[in-house]
Design an enzyme around this catalytic site. Structure first.
Site, PDB file in Angstrom:
ATOM      1  N   LEU A  78       0.799  -1.220   0.000  1.00 20.22           N
ATOM      2  CA  LEU A  78       0.000   0.000   0.000  1.00 20.22           C
ATOM      3  C   LEU A  78       0.834   1.274   0.000  1.00 20.22           C
ATOM      4  O   LEU A  78       0.298   2.374   0.151  1.00 20.22           O
ATOM      5  CB  LEU A  78      -0.940  -0.001   1.214  1.00 20.22           C
ATOM      6  CG  LEU A  78      -1.898  -1.195   1.276  1.00 20.22           C
ATOM      7  CD1 LEU A  78      -2.774  -1.107   2.515  1.00 20.22           C
ATOM      8  CD2 LEU A  78      -2.757  -1.278   0.022  1.00 20.22           C
ATOM      9  N   CYS A  79       2.148   1.143  -0.191  1.00 23.17           N
ATOM     10  CA  CYS A  79       3.011   2.316  -0.262  1.00 23.17           C
ATOM     11  C   CYS A  79       2.936   2.964  -1.644  1.00 23.17           C
ATOM     12  O   CYS A  79       2.805   2.280  -2.653  1.00 23.17           O
ATOM     13  CB  CYS A  79       4.467   1.940   0.034  1.00 23.17           C
ATOM     14  SG  CYS A  79       4.812   1.706   1.781  1.00 23.17           S
ATOM     15  N   HIS A  80       3.055   4.290  -1.662  1.00 22.55           N
ATOM     16  CA  HIS A  80       3.079   5.014  -2.923  1.00 22.55           C
ATOM     17  C   HIS A  80       4.489   4.968  -3.528  1.00 22.55           C
ATOM     18  O   HIS A  80       5.482   4.816  -2.809  1.00 22.55           O
ATOM     19  CB  HIS A  80       2.686   6.474  -2.719  1.00 22.55           C
ATOM     20  CG  HIS A  80       1.277   6.654  -2.247  1.00 22.55           C
ATOM     21  ND1 HIS A  80       0.921   6.526  -0.925  1.00 22.55           N
ATOM     22  CD2 HIS A  80       0.140   6.934  -2.925  1.00 22.55           C
ATOM     23  CE1 HIS A  80      -0.381   6.731  -0.800  1.00 22.55           C
ATOM     24  NE2 HIS A  80      -0.879   6.981  -1.994  1.00 22.55           N
ATOM     25  N   GLU A 115      10.350   4.202   3.379  1.00 22.04           N
ATOM     26  CA  GLU A 115      11.586   4.074   2.609  1.00 22.04           C
ATOM     27  C   GLU A 115      12.795   4.016   3.545  1.00 22.04           C
ATOM     28  O   GLU A 115      13.723   3.208   3.355  1.00 22.04           O
ATOM     29  CB  GLU A 115      11.722   5.243   1.628  1.00 22.04           C
ATOM     30  CG  GLU A 115      10.863   5.144   0.389  1.00 22.04           C
ATOM     31  CD  GLU A 115       9.378   5.318   0.662  1.00 22.04           C
ATOM     32  OE1 GLU A 115       8.563   4.943  -0.208  1.00 22.04           O
ATOM     33  OE2 GLU A 115       8.992   5.845   1.740  1.00 22.04           O
ATOM     34  N   ASP A 129      23.471 -11.756   6.050  1.00 22.31           N
ATOM     35  CA  ASP A 129      23.914 -12.662   4.986  1.00 22.31           C
ATOM     36  C   ASP A 129      25.438 -12.666   4.856  1.00 22.31           C
ATOM     37  O   ASP A 129      26.045 -13.712   4.591  1.00 22.31           O
ATOM     38  CB  ASP A 129      23.277 -12.239   3.667  1.00 22.31           C
ATOM     39  CG  ASP A 129      23.690 -13.144   2.529  1.00 22.31           C
ATOM     40  OD1 ASP A 129      23.501 -14.374   2.648  1.00 22.31           O
ATOM     41  OD2 ASP A 129      24.198 -12.626   1.512  1.00 22.31           O
TER      42      ASP A 129
END
Length: 359
Positions: A78-80, A115, A129
């Site tokens: 649902l992020c723009h 973000e 990792d």
């Protein structure tokens, strides 16, 4: 800054939705997030010496975090999509921890908190990792938003609750709002309401405590408005029923509850609508006050509502402060000039709102 008391990513029926930010002003926005990567002293020694099997650990994690920030809208449904102007990631090495900090910047209609948080998370996972061959038990923890700025709410910093924030919080007196939708077909379940949730979400983002929109038939708008006014919210916004058909009764119902009209607001709304919709001249919507409640009629079309909210974005909070008696103008008025300070502004003529309404 004020906080909403409801989840803006849910509509009135509890369904997930992408927030419409089309009405928001473009501003410079910055968000800073952080996290902690916990490992062993041995790993930190290898990181400092650049002696791990998978090459430059910090450089790789930094690139991964920046790349992730640019793909946030693909990762979080649902992020723009946000045009990032800058993403920076810094690392601070401790004895057995790596502190990660990411900042994201943009100029746009929505913030960049996600973000910045995504950049920290992916940078931390990349660290895991890179070091798992030496320390498979490493952990990424305390991922959080530390600060953000820009937009209607201004600056927010974690742990900072200022007096201004407290006074403008939704549970403070005078920060409640109601949304009423005049739609005969909507009340009968024959048409989905697409305007009420937009208005309610917008009010929530401004910090108003807003219940789910009330959808009523055009014939019932007078009773709904009278009931809402008795509850004395700071703001009542109606949508629909301002046209010229025989069933459009919102202006008449509004006039019945108003103490004073605010024709300047209605005129500004009409001018905005006329830029793209000539039929804005046919709307009969009103704006005014009922006691200490601001009442504003918006049209029933989605485009008209967006235009109206864009106009109100720079007016509503100041207007609510003035009407509630907490505005700077009223507080600073000289005692000897009370009559001038309290004289009604403008006449009692009606004005129009942008865009055509549904019947």
């Amino acid at each position: 800054m004020t906080e909403s008391t409801h989840l803006t990513h849910l509509d009135a029926d509890g369904r997930a939705r992408m927030i419409d930010v089309g009405h928001k002003a473009e501003t410079s926005r910055v968000a800073v997030a952080s996290g902690r990567f916990v490992t062993t002293r041995k790993v930190l020694t290898l990181v400092r010496a650049d002696n791990l099997p998978k090459a430059d650990v910090l450089a790789t994690a930094r690139i991964a975090g920046i790349s992730a920030a640019k793909k946030t809208s693909e990762l979080i449904p649902l992020c723009h999509q946000v045009p990032l102007s800058s993403v920076k990631i810094d690392f601070r090495l401790g004895e057995d921890t790596i502190e990660i900090e990411a900042s994201a910047k943009t100029r746009g209609q929505t913030g960049v908190e996600m973000e910045a948080l995504t950049a920290v998370t992916i940078a931390g996972l990349t660290l895991h990792d890179m070091v798992k061959a030496v320390d498979p038990g490493a952990t990424l923890t305390d991922v959080r938003l530390d600060s953000k700025s820009g937009g209607k709410r201004g600056h927010w910093t974690r742990g900072d609750t200022s007096e201004a924030e407290q006074s403008s919080a939704p549970d403070a007196p005078g920060r409640t709002a109601r949304v009423i939708v005049a739609s005969t077909q909507g009340a009968a379940g024959l048409r989905e309401d697409t305007t009420g949730p937009v208005i309610a979400a917008w009010l929530g983002e401004l910090g108003y405590d807003t219940t789910a929109p009330l959808v009523v038939a055009d014939a019932d708008i007078a009773d709904a408005l009278a009931t809402a006014v008795r509850e004395q919210p700071a703001v009542i916004i109606t949508t629909g029923g301002t046209g010229v058909s025989r069933t459009d009764e919102t202006p008449e119902a509004t006039a019945a509850v108003l103490d004073r009209e605010l024709p300047g607001i209605a005129e500004a709304l009409r001018r905005r609508g006329a830029e793209t919709t000539p039929s804005a001249a046919l709307s009969r919507g009103l704006a005014g006050t009922a006691g200490r409640t601001v009442v504003i009629n918006l049209p029933g079309s989605t485009g008209g509502v967006r235009d109206g909210l864009a106009v109100l974005a720079d007016l509503l909070d100041h207007l609510v402060d003035q009407v509630s008696g907490s505005g700077l103008h009223e507080a600073s008025a000289p005692a000897a000039n009370t009559s001038a300070a309290t004289a009604p502004e403008g006449s009692t003529s009606t004005a129009s709102l942008p865009a055509a309404d549904r019947a």
